[in-house]
Design a protein around this motif. Structure first.
Motif, PDB file in Angstrom:
ATOM      1  N   GLY A   1       0.813  -1.209   0.000  1.00  0.00           N
ATOM      2  CA  GLY A   1       0.000   0.000   0.000  1.00  0.00           C
ATOM      3  C   GLY A   1       0.848   1.260   0.000  1.00  0.00           C
TER       4      GLY A   1
ATOM      5  N   ARG B   1      -6.265   4.060  -0.889  1.00  0.00           N
ATOM      6  CA  ARG B   1      -6.947   2.816  -1.233  1.00  0.00           C
ATOM      7  C   ARG B   1      -7.000   2.662  -2.744  1.00  0.00           C
ATOM      8  NH1 ARG B   1     -10.348   0.326   2.881  1.00  0.00           N
ATOM      9  NH2 ARG B   1     -10.654  -1.254   1.303  1.00  0.00           N
ATOM     10  N   THR B   2      -7.342   1.472  -3.186  1.00  0.00           N
ATOM     11  CA  THR B   2      -7.541   1.233  -4.607  1.00  0.00           C
ATOM     12  C   THR B   2      -8.601   2.199  -5.115  1.00  0.00           C
ATOM     13  OG1 THR B   2      -7.064  -1.085  -4.234  1.00  0.00           O
ATOM     14  CG2 THR B   2      -8.110  -0.521  -6.320  1.00  0.00           C
TER      15      THR B   2
ATOM     16  N   CYS C   1      -5.716  -1.763   3.903  1.00  0.00           N
ATOM     17  CA  CYS C   1      -5.402  -2.148   2.524  1.00  0.00           C
ATOM     18  C   CYS C   1      -6.517  -2.971   1.901  1.00  0.00           C
ATOM     19  CB  CYS C   1      -4.088  -2.935   2.493  1.00  0.00           C
ATOM     20  SG  CYS C   1      -2.645  -1.928   2.867  1.00  0.00           S
TER      21      CYS C   1
END
Length: 116
Positions: free
Chosen positions: A32, A50-51, A91
């Motif tokens: 991350g 975050r994604t 994550c």
């Protein structure tokens, strides 16, 4: 005082910056991205990406019993003695069951009325 409850263990006196830096290292170890902001102040903030690019701010707070916690978002929290678990949650690696939107108090009242 010995206790089997890991949340009752006292964490050695460390400042917020140190705790957040350790959490940032754990987030990075999981692949991350993390940044500690305001590290020279009494109230540093860790930002985890975050994604999808969403930034999640993480702070360290102390409760009335003098336990220290990482907190983030509306419901995210983990005791500071568990940075690996906090990093996994940040994550998105630990999928918790979806939160129930049923109000437990209302459900108990409805059940009590039905039993009467």
């Amino acid at each position: 005082m010995s206790s089997s409850n890991p949340l009752e263990r006292r964490v050695p006196a460390r400042n917020r910056t140190t705790l957040l830096t350790e959490l940032a290292d754990e987030v990075r170890a999981l692949g991350g991205t993390a940044l500690v902001a305001l590290s020279a102040t009494a109230h540093p903030v860790l930002y985890v990406r975050r994604t999808g690019g969403r930034l999640i701010p993480v702070v360290v707070v102390e409760d009335a019993a003098a336990n220290r916690w990482f907190i983030w978002g509306r419901t995210g929290s983990e005791h500071v003695s568990r940075p690996k678990q906090a990093a996994a949650a940040l994550c998105g690696l630990d999928r918790l069951p979806p939160r129930s939107w049923v109000n437990p108090v209302a459900a108990r009242r409805a059940a009590a009325k039905g039993a009467a």
